[in-house]
Design a protein around this motif. Structure first.
Motif, mmCIF file in Angstrom:
data_model
loop_
_atom_site.group_PDB
_atom_site.id
_atom_site.type_symbol
_atom_site.label_atom_id
_atom_site.label_comp_id
_atom_site.label_asym_id
_atom_site.label_seq_id
_atom_site.Cartn_x
_atom_site.Cartn_y
_atom_site.Cartn_z
ATOM 1 N N THR A 277 44.756 41.828 39.190
ATOM 2 C CA THR A 277 44.200 42.750 38.205
ATOM 3 C C THR A 277 44.489 44.207 38.590
ATOM 4 O O THR A 277 44.150 44.623 39.685
ATOM 5 C CB THR A 277 42.672 42.557 38.129
ATOM 6 O OG1 THR A 277 42.409 41.179 37.972
ATOM 7 C CG2 THR A 277 42.079 43.320 36.972
ATOM 8 N N PRO A 278 45.116 44.987 37.687
ATOM 9 C CA PRO A 278 45.336 46.403 38.016
ATOM 10 C C PRO A 278 44.003 47.126 38.143
ATOM 11 O O PRO A 278 43.065 46.828 37.410
ATOM 12 C CB PRO A 278 46.113 46.945 36.802
ATOM 13 C CG PRO A 278 46.396 45.805 35.927
ATOM 14 C CD PRO A 278 45.572 44.644 36.338
ATOM 15 N N ARG A 279 43.921 48.048 39.096
ATOM 16 C CA ARG A 279 42.671 48.783 39.295
ATOM 17 C C ARG A 279 42.874 50.266 39.106
ATOM 18 O O ARG A 279 43.884 50.824 39.502
ATOM 19 C CB ARG A 279 42.152 48.535 40.714
ATOM 20 C CG ARG A 279 41.633 47.138 40.844
ATOM 21 C CD ARG A 279 41.194 46.863 42.254
ATOM 22 N NE ARG A 279 40.974 45.449 42.382
ATOM 23 C CZ ARG A 279 39.855 44.921 42.839
ATOM 24 N NH1 ARG A 279 38.885 45.684 43.258
ATOM 25 N NH2 ARG A 279 39.726 43.610 42.891
ATOM 26 N N LEU A 280 41.856 50.883 38.545
ATOM 27 C CA LEU A 280 41.913 52.328 38.304
ATOM 28 C C LEU A 280 42.082 53.117 39.584
ATOM 29 O O LEU A 280 42.704 54.175 39.585
ATOM 30 C CB LEU A 280 40.606 52.778 37.650
ATOM 31 C CG LEU A 280 40.557 52.857 36.140
ATOM 32 C CD1 LEU A 280 39.215 53.423 35.730
ATOM 33 C CD2 LEU A 280 41.682 53.723 35.599
ATOM 34 N N ALA A 281 41.526 52.622 40.661
ATOM 35 C CA ALA A 281 41.561 53.388 41.906
ATOM 36 C C ALA A 281 42.931 53.343 42.574
ATOM 37 O O ALA A 281 43.217 54.146 43.456
ATOM 38 C CB ALA A 281 40.487 52.853 42.860
ATOM 39 N N ASP A 282 43.785 52.410 42.170
ATOM 40 C CA ASP A 282 45.107 52.296 42.797
ATOM 41 C C ASP A 282 46.052 53.368 42.278
ATOM 42 O O ASP A 282 45.974 53.762 41.115
ATOM 43 C CB ASP A 282 45.729 50.930 42.500
ATOM 44 C CG ASP A 282 45.003 49.825 43.228
ATOM 45 O OD1 ASP A 282 44.087 50.142 44.013
ATOM 46 O OD2 ASP A 282 45.340 48.652 43.009
ATOM 47 N N PRO A 283 46.987 53.817 43.119
ATOM 48 C CA PRO A 283 47.980 54.793 42.628
ATOM 49 C C PRO A 283 48.929 54.137 41.626
ATOM 50 O O PRO A 283 49.063 52.914 41.612
ATOM 51 C CB PRO A 283 48.733 55.211 43.897
ATOM 52 C CG PRO A 283 48.432 54.177 44.907
ATOM 53 C CD PRO A 283 47.134 53.535 44.540
ATOM 54 N N PRO A 284 49.587 54.970 40.780
ATOM 55 C CA PRO A 284 50.543 54.406 39.828
ATOM 56 C C PRO A 284 51.630 53.612 40.556
ATOM 57 O O PRO A 284 51.942 53.884 41.706
ATOM 58 C CB PRO A 284 51.154 55.654 39.161
ATOM 59 C CG PRO A 284 50.159 56.720 39.350
ATOM 60 C CD PRO A 284 49.469 56.430 40.639
ATOM 61 N N HIS A 285 52.182 52.642 39.858
ATOM 62 C CA HIS A 285 53.292 51.817 40.345
ATOM 63 C C HIS A 285 52.919 50.944 41.540
ATOM 64 O O HIS A 285 53.782 50.539 42.306
ATOM 65 C CB HIS A 285 54.512 52.686 40.666
ATOM 66 C CG HIS A 285 54.894 53.601 39.531
ATOM 67 N ND1 HIS A 285 55.267 53.115 38.299
ATOM 68 C CD2 HIS A 285 54.908 54.951 39.425
ATOM 69 C CE1 HIS A 285 55.514 54.143 37.490
ATOM 70 N NE2 HIS A 285 55.288 55.258 38.142
ATOM 71 N N THR A 286 51.632 50.666 41.709
ATOM 72 C CA THR A 286 51.227 49.697 42.726
ATOM 73 C C THR A 286 51.722 48.324 42.289
ATOM 74 O O THR A 286 51.466 47.894 41.164
ATOM 75 C CB THR A 286 49.689 49.664 42.848
ATOM 76 O OG1 THR A 286 49.230 50.948 43.219
ATOM 77 C CG2 THR A 286 49.237 48.646 43.880
#
Ligand SMILES: Nc1ncnc2c1ncn2[C@@H]1O[C@H](COP(=O)(O)OP(=O)(O)OP(=O)(O)O)[C@@H](O)[C@H]1O
Ligand SMILES: Nc1ncnc2c1ncn2[C@@H]1O[C@H](COP(=O)(O)OP(=O)(O)OP(=O)(O)O)[C@@H](O)[C@H]1O
Ligand code: SF4
Ligand code: SF4
Ligand SMILES: [Mg+2]
Ligand SMILES: [Mg+2]
Lengths: 371, 347
Positions: A277-286
């Motif tokens: 699941t993509p997370r808001l706290a992760d930097p772009p392009h994780t």
């Protein structure tokens, strides 16, 4: 730490202490759908318990049986020779024994349902207003006038602008998000004591979702309403549920109090689901973790762990023997895995590599076979 | 009006697409009035760049995507693609550009012809554009299937319903890629997919971008998904642009009150955090047929003043690659006074 006495049968699951009855108590529920390819085991030995004022979150991939579980509990099943076995007790009443008419007496006041597809659960040829006022008049004996006022209030509460106009409209005149909100208003009209909500906010915008979730919480606190909440949104799970059940191929594969589960995941599937699941706290392009393969065909019952074909940790034993729902040390934490992970849940972005990267050392030995 | 202006547009050869002051109107059923679904919106996309476009349902995201393709042609404004003004083209010359700009839709199954085999579905656009010999076309189709992670021998002769949702979405991406487009417009390409499959498609799009130097317009309403894939993010509200910027800036220090509201409304996947407060004014969602005067967000905005009702805010620069259309933007230099969310606290 106190060891809880969960009644765990092989193939079954107990999400709660055996002695407390609970408002809703499901034991070893099995649902078989006949199909051309043979019987589909859509719900396969699920046990769970929900107390008044509590929320159970149900998560899992598409097709894992979340909707069928809810429909099997509530009896709102599609036609076509579907067989249920096991036990569903609501306040001591065995719902599986009730026919449709007797079950009908529970609807509205006792049980409420927000189905996954709003279009099929609203009556297309009846005005929106009638669909909300009917439970109020029928179950709570409100007058026409009172029911209309309450319906207006409900529509406002779920954030529908210009509710007077909406009351006289038909479902097809509303947008998808608007229909979903009408459905929520109708389900809450008679203030049920137990609400089943199948992806109630998935079709809605985040600001409206926040509004609905706050509304549900308020009603829950005021009325001690219990809730089973199906969602794929891990943020909703984290902030709105007390207990989480993770479903895979018709079974509960891990369940724990919400804070415990987010802190510690034993079953590799649970961790993989969270890590993808993509997370808001992760930097772009994780780079996102991917679960290879597909869920199994439920018409083909397999021995062994159902996740084995996709699991990075699978060994011979996983293919040969079905893991039972075993107890972890933490209070109320159960999981179905021979080689559970012990690492903490991937809370910070740095730890969010695919499950496959975690070394074999990242686990404890097989736990005792619970019986 | 609310949220127009072009100060956020860039110049130079690196800009592949430049849409300026685009207006799209739809006729309203049972009335002679028209709905301005997109009202004076400007945006640009650099070569090899992914622009994420977010906003609530009905704010005009899909309409912008289609306006770029001239489907239909915008009522006003210009769409400049690779040095050519698309709004001035018609017929055969416009079709030639439609080949270079491809679109992936939300529902993969309904956008694939159920009666065709996958091989035919992928070869069709090549045949229409008379690309190469039949043998060359066959090779290109097989290569492209490999690239999107599907085994050509197990795929070519099957039909769409024999594939999962994620596989169908990969097939529709492959169908766009056989033409080697310069710009791929993805309209909610992962919204209908499971998280595990969504991750596959997002990773695939990143790979395609790296491999072919593709530019992407990525439309979605999930802010975490958009942050994951974007180099730049644009936020829309009711047919207008609110804020444009690099994702790190826009997500950590939103300047527009609407961006701030969106970010605050997302529940964090962390049980120790509270459920976000409800936006108590969300019940007053205005209609695009009858938008508020001045700033369109003012009926829901906690910072609104008289000025906001009288004058439409115009896009202005706040810092490098951060633009906002708001009379009273949130401070972006200091930590906002409100409760910080994790991505606002330094990592
Ligand atoms: N009416 C039906 N007839 C036959 N099979 C069905 C029917 N409804 C569901 N199934 C099957 O039962 C299984 C469980 O489906 P269910 O709808 O419960 O999944 P779900 O977890 O709710 O998925 P989603 O997240 O997509 O809603 C699936 O394999 C599905 O194909
Ligand atoms: N063909 C059409 N005819 C009339 N009105 C339309 C048409 N297409 C869109 N609209 C209206 O234009 C506005 C913008 O629609 P659009 O589909 O671009 O929004 P969106 O941001 O893509 O929404 P979503 O997130 O729901 O896909 C909406 O008010 C919509 O009702
Ligand atoms: S039992 Fe084996 S295959 Fe199943 S989840 Fe555990 S390690 Fe993986
Ligand atoms: S402060 Fe004024 S201009 Fe800015 S978003 Fe709010 S209403 Fe619009
Ligand atoms: Mg479902
Ligand atoms: Mg759209």
């Amino acid at each position: 730490m106190n060891r809880i006495r969960a009644s765990v049968k092989p193939g079954g699951a107990g999400a709660a202490p055996a002695e407390a009855p609970g408002l809703l108590r499901v034991e070893d529920l099995r649902t078989v759908i006949p199909s051309r390819r043979g019987p589909i085991f859509a719900v396969d030995g699920v046990s769970l318990k929900v107390d008044g004022g509590q929320t159970l979150g149900v998560v899992g991939e598409s097709g894992s049986g979340k909707s069928m579980l809810i429909r099997s509990i509530t009896g709102l099943l599609p036609a076509g020779g579907i067989q249920r076995s096991g036990s569903v007790r609501y306040e001591g009443h065995e719902l599986l024994d009730l026919d449709r008419a007797r079950l009908g007496a529970f609807w509205g006041v006792e049980l409420g349902m927000i189905a996954q597809d709003p279009m099929t659960s609203l009556n297309p040829v009846r005005r929106v207003g009638a669909q909300i006022t009917e439970p109020l008049r029928q179950h709570l004996g409100r007058s026409r006038r009172q029911a209309r006022d309450e319906a207006l209030g409900l529509l406002r509460m779920v954030g529908i602008p210009d509710p007077e106009r909406r009351l006289v409209e038909y479902p097809h005149q509303l947008s998808g998000g608007m229909r979903q909100r009408v459905l929520i208003a109708a389900a809450l009209a008679a203030r049920p004591r137990m609400l089943f909500a199948d992806e109630p906010t998935t079709a809605l915008d985040v600001t409206v979702q926040a509004q609905i979730l706050n509304l549900l919480r308020r009603i829950q606190r005021e009325m001690r309403m219990a809730m089973v909440l199906v969602t794929h949104d891990l943020g909703v799970v984290a902030t709105c549920t007390d207990q989480v059940a993770v479903m895979y191929a018709g079974q509960i594969v891990e369940t724990a109090p919400t804070a415990v589960l987010f802190d510690r995941m034993y079953m590799p599937y649970t961790r993989a689901l969270f890590a993808s699941t993509p997370r808001l706290a992760d930097p772009p392009h994780t780079r996102l973790a991917v679960i290879p393969g597909r869920p199994p065909d439920l018409a083909v019952p397999s021995g062994g762990c159902r996740f084995a074909p996709r699991c990075a940790y699978a060994r011979d034993k996983c293919q040969a023997e079905t893991p039972p729902l075993a107890k972890a040390d933490e209070h109320g934490h159960l999981y179905r895995c021979w080689f559970p992970l012990t690492g903490r849940a991937p809370a910070d972005p740095g730890q969010r590599e695919p499950a496959a990267v975690h070394a074999a050392a990242d686990r404890i030995g097989a736990t005792k076979e619970d019986g | 009006m609310a949220g127009s202006g072009t100060s956020h547009l860039r110049d130079g050869d690196d800009v592949l697409l430049r849409a300026e002051r685009v207006v799209v109107e739809y006729p309203m059923r049972g009335s002679r009035q028209r709905v301005r679904a997109v009202s004076d919106v400007s945006l640009d996309i650099g070569r090899g760049e992914t622009l994420g476009l977010v906003g609530e349902s009905g704010c005009g995201k899909s309409t912008i995507g289609r306006a770029i393709l001239q489907l239909p042609r915008p009522n006003a404004g210009s769409v400049h693609y690779d040095g050519v003004e698309l709004t001035a083209l018609s017929g055969r010359r416009l079709r030639a550009y439609r080949r270079d700009i491809q679109m992936v839709f939300q529902d993969p199954l309904s956008s694939l012809n159920p009666r065709q085999q996958i091989g035919e579905i992928l070869a069709d656009p090549l045949r229409v554009w008379k690309h190469g010999t039949p043998a060359e076309r066959e090779r290109l189709v097989a290569d492209t299937l490999e690239v999107v992670g599907l085994d050509p021998s197990a795929t070519l002769t099957r039909r769409p319903h024999q594939f999962s949702g994620g596989q169908c979405q990969r097939i529709s991406i492959a169908r766009c890629l056989v033409l080697r487009p310069g710009l791929l417009i993805c309209d909610e390409p992962v919204s209908a997919l499971d998280v595990s499959v969504q991750a596959q498609v997002l990773n695939l799009l990143e790979d395609m971008k790296a491999r072919y130097g593709l530019s992407l317009l990525f439309i979605a309403h999930d802010l975490a998904v958009v942050k994951n894939i974007s180099d730049r993010v644009a936020v829309m509200y009711l047919g207008k642009l609110c804020e444009v910027g690099a994702p790190e800036k826009l997500y950590q220090r939103p300047a527009h009150p609407y961006t701030d509201l969106l970010l605050r409304s997302i529940p964090e996947p962390d049980p120790s955090r509270p459920l976000p407060d409800a936006d108590l004014t969300a019940g007053e969602l205005p209609s695009p047929a009858d938008p508020p005067s001045g700033c369109r967000f003012r009926t829901r905005c906690p910072r609104a003043t008289q000025l906001c009702a009288e004058e439409e805010p115009v896009m202005r620069e706040l810092g490098v690659d951060h633009h906002v259309a708001c009379h009273h933007p949130l401070p972006t230099s200091a930590v906002p006074a409100a409760a910080p969310t994790p991505e606002r606290t330094p990592a």
